[in-house]
Write a protein that holds these residues in place. Structure first.
Motif, PDB file in Angstrom:
ATOM      1  N   PHE A 152       0.810  -1.218   0.000  1.00  7.91           N
ATOM      2  CA  PHE A 152       0.000   0.000   0.000  1.00  7.91           C
ATOM      3  C   PHE A 152       0.843   1.268   0.000  1.00  7.91           C
ATOM      4  CE2 PHE A 152      -2.559  -3.361   2.068  1.00  7.91           C
ATOM      5  CZ  PHE A 152      -3.450  -3.544   1.023  1.00  7.91           C
ATOM      6  N   ASP A 153       2.146   1.125   0.161  1.00  9.37           N
ATOM      7  CA  ASP A 153       3.118   2.207  -0.016  1.00  9.37           C
ATOM      8  C   ASP A 153       2.706   3.532   0.624  1.00  9.37           C
ATOM      9  OD1 ASP A 153       5.556   3.188  -0.866  1.00  9.37           O
ATOM     10  OD2 ASP A 153       4.738   3.940  -2.748  1.00  9.37           O
ATOM     11  N   SER A 154       2.495   3.528   1.923  1.00 13.44           N
ATOM     12  CA  SER A 154       2.151   4.748   2.651  1.00 13.44           C
ATOM     13  C   SER A 154       3.367   5.671   2.759  1.00 13.44           C
ATOM     14  CB  SER A 154       1.671   4.378   4.060  1.00 13.44           C
ATOM     15  OG  SER A 154       1.568   5.542   4.856  1.00 13.44           O
ATOM     16  N   PRO A 155       3.146   6.988   2.701  1.00 17.29           N
ATOM     17  CA  PRO A 155       4.264   7.914   2.900  1.00 17.29           C
ATOM     18  C   PRO A 155       4.656   8.041   4.381  1.00 17.29           C
ATOM     19  CG  PRO A 155       2.245   9.151   2.537  1.00 17.29           C
ATOM     20  CD  PRO A 155       1.904   7.693   2.374  1.00 17.29           C
ATOM     21  N   TYR A 156       3.925   7.340   5.262  1.00 15.52           N
ATOM     22  CA  TYR A 156       4.174   7.419   6.701  1.00 15.52           C
ATOM     23  C   TYR A 156       4.622   6.078   7.254  1.00 15.52           C
ATOM     24  CZ  TYR A 156       1.539  11.744   6.265  1.00 15.52           C
ATOM     25  OH  TYR A 156       1.104  12.983   5.887  1.00 15.52           O
ATOM     26  N   LEU A 157       5.350   6.127   8.340  1.00 13.32           N
ATOM     27  CA  LEU A 157       5.757   4.933   9.067  1.00 13.32           C
ATOM     28  C   LEU A 157       4.507   4.190   9.520  1.00 13.32           C
ATOM     29  CD1 LEU A 157       8.482   3.733  10.069  1.00 13.32           C
ATOM     30  CD2 LEU A 157       8.063   4.901  12.239  1.00 13.32           C
ATOM     31  N   SER A 158       4.533   2.859   9.410  1.00 15.21           N
ATOM     32  CA  SER A 158       3.368   2.062   9.811  1.00 15.21           C
ATOM     33  C   SER A 158       3.831   0.796  10.513  1.00 15.21           C
ATOM     34  CB  SER A 158       2.518   1.703   8.597  1.00 15.21           C
ATOM     35  OG  SER A 158       3.156   0.693   7.836  1.00 15.21           O
ATOM     36  N   SER A 159       2.860   0.024  10.984  1.00 18.16           N
ATOM     37  CA  SER A 159       3.187  -1.237  11.649  1.00 18.16           C
ATOM     38  C   SER A 159       3.882  -2.208  10.695  1.00 18.16           C
ATOM     39  CB  SER A 159       1.941  -1.871  12.252  1.00 18.16           C
ATOM     40  OG  SER A 159       0.989  -2.124  11.252  1.00 18.16           O
ATOM     41  N   ALA A 160       3.730  -2.014   9.409  1.00 10.35           N
ATOM     42  CA  ALA A 160       4.414  -2.860   8.430  1.00 10.35           C
ATOM     43  C   ALA A 160       5.921  -2.589   8.418  1.00 10.35           C
ATOM     44  CB  ALA A 160       3.843  -2.629   7.038  1.00 10.35           C
ATOM     45  N   ASP A 161       6.330  -1.412   8.882  1.00  9.49           N
ATOM     46  CA  ASP A 161       7.746  -1.024   8.856  1.00  9.49           C
ATOM     47  C   ASP A 161       8.513  -1.434  10.109  1.00  9.49           C
ATOM     48  OD1 ASP A 161       7.580   0.444   6.338  1.00  9.49           O
ATOM     49  OD2 ASP A 161       6.385   1.894   7.470  1.00  9.49           O
ATOM     50  N   ILE A 162       7.809  -1.634  11.207  1.00  8.51           N
ATOM     51  CA  ILE A 162       8.453  -1.913  12.494  1.00  8.51           C
ATOM     52  C   ILE A 162       8.302  -3.396  12.811  1.00  8.51           C
ATOM     53  CG2 ILE A 162       8.429  -1.392  14.972  1.00  8.51           C
ATOM     54  CD1 ILE A 162       9.320   1.006  13.347  1.00  8.51           C
ATOM     55  N   VAL A 163       9.421  -4.114  12.870  1.00  4.11           N
ATOM     56  CA  VAL A 163       9.357  -5.538  13.170  1.00  4.11           C
ATOM     57  C   VAL A 163       9.768  -5.849  14.610  1.00  4.11           C
ATOM     58  CG1 VAL A 163       9.618  -6.316  10.789  1.00  4.11           C
ATOM     59  CG2 VAL A 163      11.649  -5.931  12.186  1.00  4.11           C
ATOM     60  N   LYS A 183      -0.710  18.829   6.717  1.00  2.79           N
ATOM     61  CA  LYS A 183      -1.826  18.120   6.074  1.00  2.79           C
ATOM     62  C   LYS A 183      -1.433  16.692   5.739  1.00  2.79           C
ATOM     63  CE  LYS A 183      -4.161  22.042   4.053  1.00  2.79           C
ATOM     64  NZ  LYS A 183      -4.612  22.707   2.842  1.00  2.79           N
ATOM     65  N   ASP A 184      -2.420  15.824   5.715  1.00  2.11           N
ATOM     66  CA  ASP A 184      -2.264  14.418   5.377  1.00  2.11           C
ATOM     67  C   ASP A 184      -1.723  14.284   3.952  1.00  2.11           C
ATOM     68  OD1 ASP A 184      -2.533  11.700   4.917  1.00  2.11           O
ATOM     69  OD2 ASP A 184      -4.712  11.673   5.148  1.00  2.11           O
ATOM     70  N   LYS A 185      -0.540  13.661   3.804  1.00  3.40           N
ATOM     71  CA  LYS A 185       0.078  13.488   2.483  1.00  3.40           C
ATOM     72  C   LYS A 185      -0.599  12.400   1.658  1.00  3.40           C
ATOM     73  CE  LYS A 185       4.629  15.057   3.849  1.00  3.40           C
ATOM     74  NZ  LYS A 185       6.001  14.677   4.150  1.00  3.40           N
TER      75      LYS A 185
END
Length: 175
Positions: free
Chosen positions: A13-24, A38-40
């Protein structure tokens, strides 16, 4: 194959923000600055507290994204810094982790959380070449270790070594 080398399904989903998918695993980061922006993703017209980090990569070759600070994480930042003002949240070390039980409407989802406990301070040793050189530069600039020790821990033996490495150069400059 361990979790650090696997690909999370949300990466698609390639979010411009850090997400739970990025933190292991719990990850210690240094907040460079927090801005209200504003929300990117353009999914809403809302503004968010957005944290940008000193670190450039989450893992080697993987850029570190900014993190939206929701109400819970903003309250944690307030508690960690002692200030309700985002302008005072610069240069703060935090630990980000995944909470698998974040309430989102009627669902439990994975979400990022900031630990309410400050992370342990970094221990600086001469083997950390770049940081050691930065510490020496700060010592030469300030003439003492106060600024260095405000950011990292250095054992007494290494403090003496750092000073000794800087002193001959300071004497040469005075000549």
């Amino acid at each position: 194959m361990n979790d650090t080398s696997k690909t999370h399904y949300r990466k698609a989903f390639d979010s411009p923000y850090l997400s739970s998918a990025d933190i292991v695993e719990p990850t210690t980061l240094t907040v460079r600055r927090v801005t209200l922006e504003k929300d990117k993703t353009k999914k809403s017209k809302e503004q968010f507290n957005t944290a940008y980090f000193v670190e450039k990569e989450i893992r080697p070759g993987e850029p570190l994204k900014p993190m939206i600070l929701n109400a819970t994480n903003s309250k944690t930042m307030k508690a960690l810094t002692g200030s309700a003002f985002i302008d005072d949240w610069n240069d703060v070390r935090i630990t980000v982790y995944v909470d698998k039980n974040v309430r989102f409407g009627n669902e439990s989802v994975e979400g990022l959380r900031i630990s309410p406990k400050p992370p342990g301070r970094k221990q600086l040793t001469p083997s950390q070449k770049a940081q050691w050189e930065s510490a020496k530069a700060a010592y030469k600039r300030d003439g003492n270790l106060e600024a260095v020790l405000a950011r990292v821990d250095i054992g007494e033996d290494h403090q003496r070594q750092l000073i000794a490495e800087c002193e001959p150069e300071r004497e040469d400059e005075a000549s």
